[in-house]
Scaffold this motif. Structure first.
Motif, PDB file in Angstrom:
ATOM      1  N   LEU A  22      21.560 -67.839  94.987  1.00 26.26           N
ATOM      2  CA  LEU A  22      20.856 -68.601  96.025  1.00 26.26           C
ATOM      3  C   LEU A  22      19.391 -68.170  96.142  1.00 26.26           C
ATOM      4  O   LEU A  22      18.511 -69.012  96.340  1.00 26.26           O
ATOM      5  CB  LEU A  22      21.579 -68.464  97.369  1.00 26.26           C
ATOM      6  CG  LEU A  22      23.015 -69.013  97.391  1.00 26.26           C
ATOM      7  CD1 LEU A  22      23.639 -68.824  98.758  1.00 26.26           C
ATOM      8  CD2 LEU A  22      23.053 -70.481  96.967  1.00 26.26           C
ATOM      9  N   GLU A  23      19.105 -66.888  96.002  1.00 22.30           N
ATOM     10  CA  GLU A  23      17.728 -66.402  96.040  1.00 22.30           C
ATOM     11  C   GLU A  23      16.918 -67.000  94.892  1.00 22.30           C
ATOM     12  O   GLU A  23      15.779 -67.446  95.080  1.00 22.30           O
ATOM     13  CB  GLU A  23      17.707 -64.870  95.941  1.00 22.30           C
ATOM     14  CG  GLU A  23      16.315 -64.290  95.831  1.00 22.30           C
ATOM     15  CD  GLU A  23      16.297 -62.808  95.501  1.00 22.30           C
ATOM     16  OE1 GLU A  23      15.178 -62.272  95.364  1.00 22.30           O
ATOM     17  OE2 GLU A  23      17.370 -62.178  95.367  1.00 22.30           O
TER      18      GLU A  23
ATOM     19  N   GLU B  50      17.590 -69.777  93.135  1.00 16.28           N
ATOM     20  CA  GLU B  50      17.426 -71.228  93.320  1.00 16.28           C
ATOM     21  C   GLU B  50      16.320 -71.534  94.326  1.00 16.28           C
ATOM     22  O   GLU B  50      15.576 -72.496  94.160  1.00 16.28           O
ATOM     23  CB  GLU B  50      18.748 -71.864  93.732  1.00 16.28           C
ATOM     24  CG  GLU B  50      19.723 -71.954  92.581  1.00 16.28           C
ATOM     25  CD  GLU B  50      20.867 -72.912  92.817  1.00 16.28           C
ATOM     26  OE1 GLU B  50      21.055 -73.389  93.962  1.00 16.28           O
ATOM     27  OE2 GLU B  50      21.576 -73.185  91.841  1.00 16.28           O
ATOM     28  N   GLU B  51      16.192 -70.723  95.366  1.00 18.69           N
ATOM     29  CA  GLU B  51      15.112 -70.903  96.345  1.00 18.69           C
ATOM     30  C   GLU B  51      13.747 -70.673  95.685  1.00 18.69           C
ATOM     31  O   GLU B  51      12.800 -71.417  95.932  1.00 18.69           O
ATOM     32  CB  GLU B  51      15.318 -69.952  97.529  1.00 18.69           C
ATOM     33  CG  GLU B  51      14.278 -70.092  98.618  1.00 18.69           C
ATOM     34  CD  GLU B  51      14.276 -71.435  99.338  1.00 18.69           C
ATOM     35  OE1 GLU B  51      13.292 -71.715 100.036  1.00 18.69           O
ATOM     36  OE2 GLU B  51      15.245 -72.223  99.192  1.00 18.69           O
TER      37      GLU B  51
ATOM     38  N   ARG C  67      12.918 -73.691  93.641  1.00 19.40           N
ATOM     39  CA  ARG C  67      12.476 -74.784  94.521  1.00 19.40           C
ATOM     40  C   ARG C  67      11.024 -74.587  94.940  1.00 19.40           C
ATOM     41  O   ARG C  67      10.196 -75.490  94.814  1.00 19.40           O
ATOM     42  CB  ARG C  67      13.386 -74.868  95.750  1.00 19.40           C
ATOM     43  CG  ARG C  67      13.077 -76.073  96.644  1.00 19.40           C
ATOM     44  CD  ARG C  67      13.959 -76.115  97.876  1.00 19.40           C
ATOM     45  NE  ARG C  67      13.777 -74.970  98.757  1.00 19.40           N
ATOM     46  CZ  ARG C  67      12.718 -74.781  99.567  1.00 19.40           C
ATOM     47  NH1 ARG C  67      11.742 -75.668  99.589  1.00 19.40           N
ATOM     48  NH2 ARG C  67      12.640 -73.727 100.340  1.00 19.40           N
ATOM     49  N   LYS C  68      10.682 -73.382  95.391  1.00 20.46           N
ATOM     50  CA  LYS C  68       9.331 -73.122  95.908  1.00 20.46           C
ATOM     51  C   LYS C  68       8.266 -73.067  94.818  1.00 20.46           C
ATOM     52  O   LYS C  68       7.133 -73.501  95.031  1.00 20.46           O
ATOM     53  CB  LYS C  68       9.309 -71.799  96.679  1.00 20.46           C
ATOM     54  CG  LYS C  68       9.961 -71.868  98.023  1.00 20.46           C
ATOM     55  CD  LYS C  68       9.860 -70.514  98.713  1.00 20.46           C
ATOM     56  CE  LYS C  68      10.466 -70.570 100.095  1.00 20.46           C
ATOM     57  NZ  LYS C  68      10.442 -69.232 100.744  1.00 20.46           N
TER      58      LYS C  68
END
Length: 193
Positions: free
Chosen positions: A154-155, A157-158, A161-162
């Motif tokens: 999850l880290e 993937e974030e 995204r950013k």
């Protein structure tokens, strides 16, 4: 004894020829020896080796810019001679900025599997399984993060995204993800329609 000995040698040759071939790291005449150290004793940077199956017992290395099919399976190996890197994550970012996980396995949305442990200080280590995803056509960046400690899906993937998706940064730009203490290796593949 001579006919029996000749038959045994023949059987051994057939056995050797029929054994499956495993991937080995791609090498070109200009690529450095993966065990070589620089003048200052620095270890060569970690590498990801990407392969496709060409038959049930044969693989072929994929170089940056290679074309693959939308359902084609990929196999991986790594070389990481620096003993500080103890974990690995391998994923792809497609032309729509979707993330496809190879290692660790990411099976259910919302789960947060950690990076897989690796054997540090080794070259040509196979990860051992062919993995398939349904991939959209266009460029796809395959990224390997060599880590000093495990990070979660999850880290990462974030960060994708950013740093890639929201600014619509071209996948070919090669901009590394800002992961503290990590080294990144990546290649660009083209997915056919």
């Amino acid at each position: 004894w001579l006919p029996l000995g000749a038959a045994a040698v023949g059987a051994a040759v057939i056995l050797i020829v029929a054994m499956p071939r495993s991937p080995s790291p791609p090498r070109s005449p200009t690529s450095p020896d993966p065990l070589a150290r620089g003048d200052e004793g620095a270890v060569t940077p970690p590498e990801l080796h990407v392969f496709r199956s060409v038959s049930p017992h044969t693989t072929a290395p994929l170089a940056s810019g290679a074309t693959i099919g939308p359902r084609e399976g990929l196999l991986f190996a790594y070389s990481s001679l620096d003993p500080a890197f103890t974990h690995l994550m391998v994923f792809a970012v497609d032309s729509r900025y979707g993330v496809h996980w190879y290692y660790p396995a990411y099976l259910r949305p919302g789960d947060d599997p950690p990076a897989i442990p690796i054997a540090p200080g080794r070259a040509g280590v196979e990860l051992g399984e062919e993995i398939r995803h349904e991939l959209p056509p266009g460029p796809m960046r395959v990224i390997a993060l060599f880590l000093r400690e495990p990070r979660g899906v999850l880290e990462i993937e974030e960060l994708v995204r950013k740093k890639l998706a929201e600014p619509r940064r071209p996948l070919e730009s090669g901009s590394p993800l800002p992961v503290l203490g990590a080294t990144q290796a990546s290649i660009i593949l083209r997915v056919t329609p």
